[in-house]
Design an enzyme around this catalytic site. Structure first.
Site, PDB file in Angstrom:
ATOM      1  N   HIS A 134       0.820  -1.205   0.000  1.00  0.00           N
ATOM      2  CA  HIS A 134       0.000   0.000   0.000  1.00  0.00           C
ATOM      3  C   HIS A 134       0.856   1.257   0.000  1.00  0.00           C
ATOM      4  O   HIS A 134       1.934   1.292   0.584  1.00  0.00           O
ATOM      5  CB  HIS A 134      -0.934   0.025   1.216  1.00  0.00           C
ATOM      6  CG  HIS A 134      -0.209  -0.047   2.532  1.00  0.00           C
ATOM      7  ND1 HIS A 134      -0.073  -1.208   3.236  1.00  0.00           N
ATOM      8  CD2 HIS A 134       0.429   0.906   3.255  1.00  0.00           C
ATOM      9  CE1 HIS A 134       0.602  -0.985   4.347  1.00  0.00           C
ATOM     10  NE2 HIS A 134       0.930   0.300   4.386  1.00  0.00           N
ATOM     11  N   HIS A 223       5.436   5.982  -0.929  1.00  0.00           N
ATOM     12  CA  HIS A 223       6.274   4.801  -1.051  1.00  0.00           C
ATOM     13  C   HIS A 223       5.495   3.573  -0.591  1.00  0.00           C
ATOM     14  O   HIS A 223       4.423   3.688   0.006  1.00  0.00           O
ATOM     15  CB  HIS A 223       7.539   4.934  -0.196  1.00  0.00           C
ATOM     16  CG  HIS A 223       7.253   5.051   1.270  1.00  0.00           C
ATOM     17  ND1 HIS A 223       6.918   6.251   1.870  1.00  0.00           N
ATOM     18  CD2 HIS A 223       7.230   4.115   2.268  1.00  0.00           C
ATOM     19  CE1 HIS A 223       6.709   6.052   3.160  1.00  0.00           C
ATOM     20  NE2 HIS A 223       6.885   4.752   3.426  1.00  0.00           N
TER      21      HIS A 223
END
EC number: 3.1.4.-
Length: 282
Positions: A134, A223
């Site tokens: 995620h 990220h």
């Protein structure tokens, strides 16, 4: 197990089922306090689809990002990401060398040591790379149960209109959490998709602000994290990254580790996941 955890208001659980409608309490039925649950039932080991429990390690230094409070549920808004099969071989090679150099590394979100997986290519691909990751669009924060419907409704209203776009994960990067209790080895987005993700973070911040929740970092660096370690070992990991990037320079000379398409946004509250928006394939 989920029902037991939900009954005692654990922050990682939810009183609703994953797919069923919201359950309403019966006003004519009085509630009887439940006895304290056995502690071993509230803290089961993470299985991650693996039956070999010898791969798991318990870490007393692992701490919550916020204290448990009765009736609170953890809120997390994110973009689901899957690493393409075509990119996993080179990524796996990189991670195995990193794990050999820094033995403290574990699979993100679970207590499985990377060093215990490096000799089994199939298990490494399945457990480490072949699962959902995620990109966070907001901090993971506690909310009260009465805020849940409002948060989900406003997120859907703000984020419902999005077109599909490409996300390039360009850099290996190291992140340390706010209290320096964990270090993360991550893929960072610095090119394609960065502007779109930052815009989505702004919209999520707006919803958080209306609910008196802490907003995201001022200068977000989108990220996904693939491995973690206890404490601040950022210097060791950055040294490994530097050496490995030299070794892989020919493979990743175009500054792109892998690319995926944005497909939607999800929101997890306790153990229940809500679809906030989904972009259909074209």
């Amino acid at each position: 197990m989920d029902a037991l955890r939900a009954s005692y208001g654990d922050t990682s659980s939810d009183s609703d089922s994953e797919s069923g409608p919201t359950r309403m309490s019966d006003p004519d039925q009085s509630e009887t306090p439940l006895p304290p649950p056995p502690l071993n039932l509230l803290h089961p080991p993470h299985s991650a689809g693996i039956s070999d429990l010898s791969l798991h390690r318990d870490h007393p230094n692992r701490v919550r990002s916020f204290p448990h409070v009765e009736g609170n549920y953890a809120l997390h808004v994110y973009i689901p990401v899957y690493i393409p099969a075509s990119s996993r071989k080179e990524i796996a090679l990189f991670l195995k060398r990193a794990a050999a150099a820094v033995n403290e590394l574990h699979v993100v979100d679970v207590d499985i040591s990377l060093i215990n997986l490096i000799k089994d290519d199939q298990k490494f691909d399945q457990v480490v790379l072949g699962r959902e990751f995620h990109v966070s669009l907001g901090r993971t924060v506690p909310i009260r149960v009465h805020q849940r419907d409002s948060v989900v409704s406003m997120l859907r209203q703000k984020l419902q209109s999005h077109k599909r776009y490409w996300i390039d994960f360009d850099n290996w990067e190291v992140f340390v959490n706010d209290d320096c209790t964990r270090t993360f080895l991550s893929f960072e987005v610095t090119g394609a998709g960065l502007a779109e993700i930052k815009k989505q973070i702004e919209l999520v911040n707006g919803v958080y602000k209306l609910h008196n929740l802490p907003e995201f970092y001022q200068n977000p660096r989108p990220h996904i994290s693939v491995a973690w370690a206890v404490g601040d070992i950022s210097n060791s990991l950055k040294s490994v990254i530097g050496e490995e990037m030299k070794r892989h320079g020919g493979v990743w000379s175009n500054k792109r580790i892998f690319t995926c398409k944005f497909g939607g946004i999800s929101c997890k509250i306790g153990n229940r996941t809500y679809e906030i928006c989904k972009v259909p394939e074209v």
